[in-house]
Scaffold this active site. Sequence first.
Site, PDB file in Angstrom:
ATOM      1  N   LYS A   1      48.753  33.000  66.738  1.00 39.08           N
ATOM      2  CA  LYS A   1      48.622  33.730  68.408  1.00 39.08           C
ATOM      3  C   LYS A   1      47.005  33.274  68.639  1.00 39.08           C
ATOM      4  O   LYS A   1      46.007  33.514  68.291  1.00 39.08           O
ATOM      5  CB  LYS A   1      48.667  35.180  68.190  1.00 39.08           C
ATOM      6  CG  LYS A   1      48.439  35.892  69.354  1.00 39.08           C
ATOM      7  CD  LYS A   1      48.460  37.496  69.375  1.00 39.08           C
ATOM      8  CE  LYS A   1      47.951  38.036  70.610  1.00 39.08           C
ATOM      9  NZ  LYS A   1      47.908  39.671  70.602  1.00 39.08           N
TER      10      LYS A   1
ATOM     11  N   ASP B   1      42.550  39.102  76.009  1.00 37.83           N
ATOM     12  CA  ASP B   1      43.694  39.899  76.085  1.00 37.83           C
ATOM     13  C   ASP B   1      43.469  41.290  77.125  1.00 37.83           C
ATOM     14  O   ASP B   1      42.950  42.292  76.441  1.00 37.83           O
ATOM     15  CB  ASP B   1      44.406  40.546  74.925  1.00 37.83           C
ATOM     16  CG  ASP B   1      45.734  41.402  75.155  1.00 37.83           C
ATOM     17  OD1 ASP B   1      46.166  41.340  76.272  1.00 37.83           O
ATOM     18  OD2 ASP B   1      46.116  41.962  74.061  1.00 37.83           O
TER      19      ASP B   1
ATOM     20  N   LYS C   1      44.587  47.169  79.861  1.00 38.53           N
ATOM     21  CA  LYS C   1      43.911  47.929  78.857  1.00 38.53           C
ATOM     22  C   LYS C   1      42.918  48.639  79.268  1.00 38.53           C
ATOM     23  O   LYS C   1      42.204  48.539  80.327  1.00 38.53           O
ATOM     24  CB  LYS C   1      43.480  47.348  77.661  1.00 38.53           C
ATOM     25  CG  LYS C   1      44.402  46.398  76.882  1.00 38.53           C
ATOM     26  CD  LYS C   1      43.567  45.469  75.737  1.00 38.53           C
ATOM     27  CE  LYS C   1      44.650  44.972  74.801  1.00 38.53           C
ATOM     28  NZ  LYS C   1      45.391  45.984  74.069  1.00 38.53           N
TER      29      LYS C   1
ATOM     30  N   ASP D   1      41.408  38.140  70.155  1.00 39.29           N
ATOM     31  CA  ASP D   1      42.801  38.057  70.021  1.00 39.29           C
ATOM     32  C   ASP D   1      43.498  36.659  69.747  1.00 39.29           C
ATOM     33  O   ASP D   1      44.416  36.302  69.721  1.00 39.29           O
ATOM     34  CB  ASP D   1      43.215  38.555  71.311  1.00 39.29           C
ATOM     35  CG  ASP D   1      44.727  39.185  71.179  1.00 39.29           C
ATOM     36  OD1 ASP D   1      44.957  39.597  69.875  1.00 39.29           O
ATOM     37  OD2 ASP D   1      45.424  39.549  72.091  1.00 39.29           O
TER      38      ASP D   1
ATOM     39  N   ASP E   1      51.300  44.156  78.129  1.00 41.03           N
ATOM     40  CA  ASP E   1      50.322  44.202  76.897  1.00 41.03           C
ATOM     41  C   ASP E   1      50.759  43.793  75.492  1.00 41.03           C
ATOM     42  O   ASP E   1      49.978  43.501  74.489  1.00 41.03           O
ATOM     43  CB  ASP E   1      49.546  45.431  76.825  1.00 41.03           C
ATOM     44  CG  ASP E   1      48.197  45.375  76.107  1.00 41.03           C
ATOM     45  OD1 ASP E   1      47.795  44.294  75.851  1.00 41.03           O
ATOM     46  OD2 ASP E   1      47.576  46.412  75.930  1.00 41.03           O
TER      47      ASP E   1
ATOM     48  N   GLU F   1      51.915  41.146  74.505  1.00 41.10           N
ATOM     49  CA  GLU F   1      52.071  39.625  75.212  1.00 41.10           C
ATOM     50  C   GLU F   1      52.012  38.680  73.730  1.00 41.10           C
ATOM     51  O   GLU F   1      52.788  37.510  74.011  1.00 41.10           O
ATOM     52  CB  GLU F   1      50.854  39.094  75.867  1.00 41.10           C
ATOM     53  CG  GLU F   1      49.788  38.993  75.144  1.00 41.10           C
ATOM     54  CD  GLU F   1      49.111  40.040  74.457  1.00 41.10           C
ATOM     55  OE1 GLU F   1      49.301  41.199  74.617  1.00 41.10           O
ATOM     56  OE2 GLU F   1      48.128  39.480  73.620  1.00 41.10           O
TER      57      GLU F   1
ATOM     58  N   ARG G   1      53.666  38.685  71.023  1.00 42.76           N
ATOM     59  CA  ARG G   1      55.173  38.253  70.612  1.00 42.76           C
ATOM     60  C   ARG G   1      55.653  37.390  71.568  1.00 42.76           C
ATOM     61  O   ARG G   1      56.614  36.683  71.387  1.00 42.76           O
ATOM     62  CB  ARG G   1      56.217  39.502  70.293  1.00 42.76           C
ATOM     63  CG  ARG G   1      56.083  40.352  71.472  1.00 42.76           C
ATOM     64  CD  ARG G   1      56.613  41.834  71.213  1.00 42.76           C
ATOM     65  NE  ARG G   1      55.441  42.694  70.676  1.00 42.76           N
ATOM     66  CZ  ARG G   1      55.377  43.815  70.477  1.00 42.76           C
ATOM     67  NH1 ARG G   1      56.620  44.606  70.308  1.00 42.76           N
ATOM     68  NH2 ARG G   1      54.285  44.484  70.175  1.00 42.76           N
TER      69      ARG G   1
HETATM   70  N1  BES Z   1      45.853  42.224  70.747  1.00 49.89           N
HETATM   71  C1  BES Z   1      46.861  43.435  71.019  1.00 49.89           C
HETATM   72  C2  BES Z   1      46.704  43.970  69.492  1.00 49.89           C
HETATM   73  C3  BES Z   1      45.175  44.842  69.172  1.00 49.89           C
HETATM   74  C4  BES Z   1      45.059  46.034  69.713  1.00 49.89           C
HETATM   75  C5  BES Z   1      44.765  44.279  68.244  1.00 49.89           C
HETATM   76  C6  BES Z   1      43.844  46.534  69.311  1.00 49.89           C
HETATM   77  C7  BES Z   1      43.688  44.742  67.418  1.00 49.89           C
HETATM   78  C8  BES Z   1      43.268  45.910  68.231  1.00 49.89           C
HETATM   79  C9  BES Z   1      48.308  43.244  71.436  1.00 49.89           C
HETATM   80  O1  BES Z   1      48.625  42.371  72.220  1.00 49.89           O
HETATM   81  C10 BES Z   1      48.579  44.494  71.907  1.00 49.89           C
HETATM   82  O2  BES Z   1      47.955  44.841  72.765  1.00 49.89           O
HETATM   83  N2  BES Z   1      49.523  45.265  71.440  1.00 49.89           N
HETATM   84  C11 BES Z   1      50.029  46.326  72.032  1.00 49.89           C
HETATM   85  C12 BES Z   1      51.556  46.570  71.873  1.00 49.89           C
HETATM   86  C13 BES Z   1      52.185  47.713  72.679  1.00 49.89           C
HETATM   87  C14 BES Z   1      52.078  47.528  73.908  1.00 49.89           C
HETATM   88  C15 BES Z   1      53.457  47.825  72.057  1.00 49.89           C
HETATM   89  C16 BES Z   1      49.370  47.558  71.382  1.00 49.89           C
HETATM   90  O3  BES Z   1      49.334  47.378  69.972  1.00 49.89           O
HETATM   91  O4  BES Z   1      48.888  48.486  72.048  1.00 49.89           O
HETATM   92 ZN    ZN Z   2      47.093  40.631  72.261  1.00 52.62          ZN
HETATM   93 MN    MN Z   3      48.019  42.862  74.274  1.00 54.93          MN
END
Ligand code: BES
Ligand code: ZN
Ligand code: MN
Length: 498
Positions: free
Chosen positions: A267, A272, A279, A290, A349, A351, A353
């Site tokens: 990834k 992000d 966020k 990220d 968010d 993104e 996947r």
């Molecule tokens: N890059 C983030 C995941 C992340 C968040 C990694 C905090 C490390 C610390 C990812 O893109 C993300 O935002 N995931 C969301 C998914 C949700 C919207 C289903 C998340 O984990 O909040």
């Molecule tokens: Zn992310």
């Molecule tokens: Mn995200």
Amino acid sequence: MEMFTTTSAAHRRSSDCIIVGVYGNGKPGKGAADIDAASKGHLGKLIKQGDISGKPGSTLLLSSVPGVKAKRVLVVGLGKTGKFGIRQLRGATGAAARVVRDSPAKDVVSYLGLEDVADADVYYRARYTVETIGNSIYKFTETKTGRHSRKAPLKKIGIAAGSRGDATKALRGAEHAQAIVDGMSLARDLGNLPPNICTPAYLARTAQKIARQNKSVSTRVLGEAEIKRLGMHSFLSVTAGTTLPAKLILMQYKGAGRDKPVVLVGKGITFDAGGISLKPGPGMDEMKFDMCGAASVIATMLVVAKLRLPINLNVVVPACENLPSGTATRPGDIISSMSGKTIEVLNTDAEGRLILCDALTYSRRFKPEVIIDVATLTGACVVALGQHRTAVMSSNDKLANEITAAGISADDRGWHMPMAEEYEKQLKSNFADFANVGGRDGGAITAACFLGKFTEGMNWAHLDIAGTAWQSGVAKGSTGRPVPMLSEFILRRSRVIP
Ligand code: BES
Ligand code: ZN
Ligand code: MN
């Protein structure tokens, strides 16, 4: 950095600094006992006086010890006798390395590998020693000016071995470790660089540089026009809000003729912000990390190329930013993917996947023996496992076990999490083939299930490194994980570990 092994007794070894250990009960380790004898009881005196405690992590740097050839003797505490395992070896070596880092020593020889380490043979003892020293002296200097930018002066790391045979195995361990350290340093640099420098184009140039420096590696970078032609609308939906061009970075290493390759997918979200599902502000800077999945697979390619391993490896990195803007993808938008399946984007968010599913579909053309994607995919993974374990998910339990076993050997651990049908149902959409989110519960697993919809028929595993890829707080910075785990997986598959 240069690696060597030596069978000389500690007191005979000429070096800027030799590292020896003393246990908590005052018992000297093998190297320390030799120094003590040669110096007519100098260490014994210091132990008696209480200057050397043997406490884990304690250090004492001595200069010009009588009867000893080395300029400096660094005595480090080993803790309890009979309890000296991998953790203790790494702890003591790390403490010593921090002293060496801040000293003028240009070369160092560690005698700690002569101790009995319950769970590690000669090869792994040398590997952990060099990995630990290499990682401890890492400094991120690229965006600092002035005196801070001085790199550690250390040029050579020596490993003491008890016999010629051991020395050969130790040298192998040290050389593998050196390549892994180089890979980790690259991964850490890429992670630590700010998002205005480490852009998708920067990642692409890094891959191209590796190909220029290693003849066995070739690289191709696809721009947005080609990405569109491939039908990667899911990938493109993520980059829709930014002006920086997205890149699909492809790397290939051939070390095993016509064998089916290992494929690593990383990834590469260089920042992000969450997109329209923005966020919260505090800590958002950490979303520069990220792209650590991308960094780790590019770095693993570097390790494999440096060691010229007899294996075929392909690396695939979808790289872009996830920003909000008037052109960004909206929650509710339905997009199509390269596989033909449609996706309802309920949360912009989620993104990672969306870029990975197209990269995984693209990777089918390589007919992978095994395909592993690596991603800072979910906050839920951090809730589940914290900072210490990478989540390992797979449709194939045998593959998951192979990966967690590699993690144990590399001392870069993972934990096998379930990936069953029950979870998959959470991705149901009323309007598209499925949604890109499955609710709060089991968030790391539903993310894996989403990817699983694009990997049917492939021998696939997913690593969620959201907790392990970087540290926050005063120690903020990229860890270089899971480069050791991935490297170990490939070293084992290449059958080059003695
Ligand atoms: N890059 C983030 C995941 C992340 C968040 C990694 C905090 C490390 C610390 C990812 O893109 C993300 O935002 N995931 C969301 C998914 C949700 C919207 C289903 C998340 O984990 O909040
Ligand atoms: Zn992310
Ligand atoms: Mn995200």
